[in-house]
Design a protein around this motif. Structure first.
Motif: not given
Length: 473
Positions: A284-305
């Protein structure tokens, strides 16, 4: 949900202001004279920063967009877009150097964290998210042959040649030679596909080159992390007396641990994100979908490091699996806008990196062209030793599989192999890894060795883009 975002931001600002106001009165009487001076200096610092850094860099960025658009309209395709950005960056670097407005140490302090923490996760995430999975899986055996076996051959050949000819160019330390070979031997998917995207190349060639340049980055990063770490070699001044086969076994175990550990982190987080999106149902919220997916790449990167794995590899495999399993949980509009937004962010990050490369190409100090010419020759030899034998092996595997399935195999022709050899462009990942080399390089190779390797990396990126990027046409 969209309505409370501005209010939450305002509330956060109020909290911060309240904390600042609560702390201010403590030394008010003593600091009242200095407060006025600080208030006068702060706007001047902001204006100086805007004038000397933000304004010229943003102008150069706008100029690259305009020049790239004009060249695209004029159908001038022999100049790669990356090379145009580097040229504009070099012009900007020359201007800044004349006015002494961009110290070299500032450039290095800004380039490494900006590229590594901001730009590179976006670029790697986009490459995995936009991957054509069916074509990738169909050519996966061929891609793995080139990416894993080919990268290993290239690293061994280039490292051995650098070490064997150390008397001629000054890099005599074996660890330095093979560490540098691991970062400079891998091809860059962004630099390569930026050239291929404007050309209607054969689909088989395109997916093989893309897959190879994407996966071999993972191999190169893992090898570099192991070679650059003091856990195996010990302190820089320590002389390693271990048997060569024992050292090979230790390095291989470290590579396997880091590679598969990073893959595991990325794949695990991809399924976590998929579960969250499925439960939260953000359609129901396109902006939330976009922001969630984009932010996930930084969370993944920092978690792995944080768990001592490779953030780049984790982001790559996370984005690949997210591209497969998350897309069905997005709305149609959300899927199209997310793909578009990620692609444009990656293009912005790619342009920013090559702009920094162009500036760095001009303002870096220390002569290294003698070593650079040797490295370019070794890279061509190492690339040839990897591509052509791997091409023959891949064709043999294709024939064997096609014989079992009674189908006509899609073989790699001699022209295909020549194009794969020609597509050995270097880019952002090589520069990031070179900037991350430890201080042990100068300890073992003498002062200025690391700067020589950085200069060589930048020169290889620029020259290979200029020669092989244009020759692809």
């Amino acid at each position: 949900m969209q309505r409370w975002i501005p209010w939450s931001g305002a509330l956060l600002c109020l909290v911060l202001c309240h904390v600042a106001d609560a702390r201010a009165p403590l030394n008010c009487s003593r600091a009242s004279g200095a407060a006025g001076a600080e208030e006068e200096e702060e706007p001047q610092d902001v204006r100086l920063l805007s004038k000397e850094y933000i304004q010229p860099i943003s102008f150069a960025f706008l100029l690259t967009l305009v020049v790239g658009t004009l060249l695209e309209k004029a159908q001038i395709r022999f100049l790669p877009e990356s090379l145009i950005v580097i040229t504009v960056g070099a012009a900007l670097g020359s201007i800044l150097q004349v006015f002494q407005a961009f110290p070299t140490h500032v450039l290095h302090d800004v380039s490494a964290p900006a590229v590594n923490l901001i730009f590179l996760p976006l670029i790697i995430f986009e490459s995995g998210w936009s991957l054509r999975h069916k074509d990738f899986v169909a050519q996966l055996p061929t891609i793995l042959v080139f990416a894993v076996l080919g990268s290993s051959i290239a690293i061994l050949v280039v490292g051995s040649l650098i070490y064997a000819t150390g008397e001629y160019h000054g890099i005599k330390d074996r660890r330095t030679a093979f560490t540098f070979a691991s970062l400079i031997s891998a091809t860059d998917p962004v630099a390569t596909l930026a050239t291929y995207s404007s050309l209607k190349v054969d689909p088989l060639l395109n997916i093989v080159v893309f897959g190879e340049s994407t996966i071999n980055d993972a191999v190169a990063i893992v090898v570099f992390d192991i070679m650059n770490s003091d856990e195996i070699y010990g302190p820089p001044c320590t002389v390693v007396v271990a048997d060569e086969w024992e050292m090979f076994a230790i390095i291989s175990a470290g590579i396997a641990k880091k590679l598969f550990g990073s893959m595991g982190v990325g794949i695990f987080l991809a399924f976590v994100y998929t579960l969250i999106l499925r439960v939260a149902d953000m359609k129901h919220s396109t902006s939330m979908e976009i922001l969630f997916i984009v932010t996930s790449c930084y969370f993944t990167y920092s978690t792995a490091e944080q768990v001592h794995m490779s953030g780049i590899i984790a982001v790559l495999f996370c984005s690949i699996f997210m591209g497969i399993y998350i897309k069905p949980h997005l709305s149609t509009e959300g899927l199209h806008l997310t793909t578009f937004f990620i692609k444009e962010l990656a293009a912005w990050a790619d342009t920013s990196i090559f702009l920094l490369v162009g500036i760095d190409f001009v303002v870096t100090t220390g002569a290294s062209w003698h070593f650079t010419l040797w490295v370019m020759l070794f890279l061509l030899i190492g690339r040839a030793c990897a591509v052509f034998p791997c091409g023959l092996l891949a064709n043999c595997l294709k024939k064997a599989v096609a014989k079992c399935n009674s189908r006509e195999p899609l073989l790699l022709s001699g022209r295909h192999l020549f194009m794969i050899w020609l597509a050995g462009l270097r880019g952002a990942i090589a520069l990031v890894l070179c900037l991350e080399m430890g201080e042990w390089v100068d300890v073992r190779g003498g002062p200025g060795t690391k700067q020589t390797l950085i200069n060589t990396t930048i020169a290889v990126i620029v020259v290979f883009l200029a020669i092989f990027g244009g020759a692809t046409q």
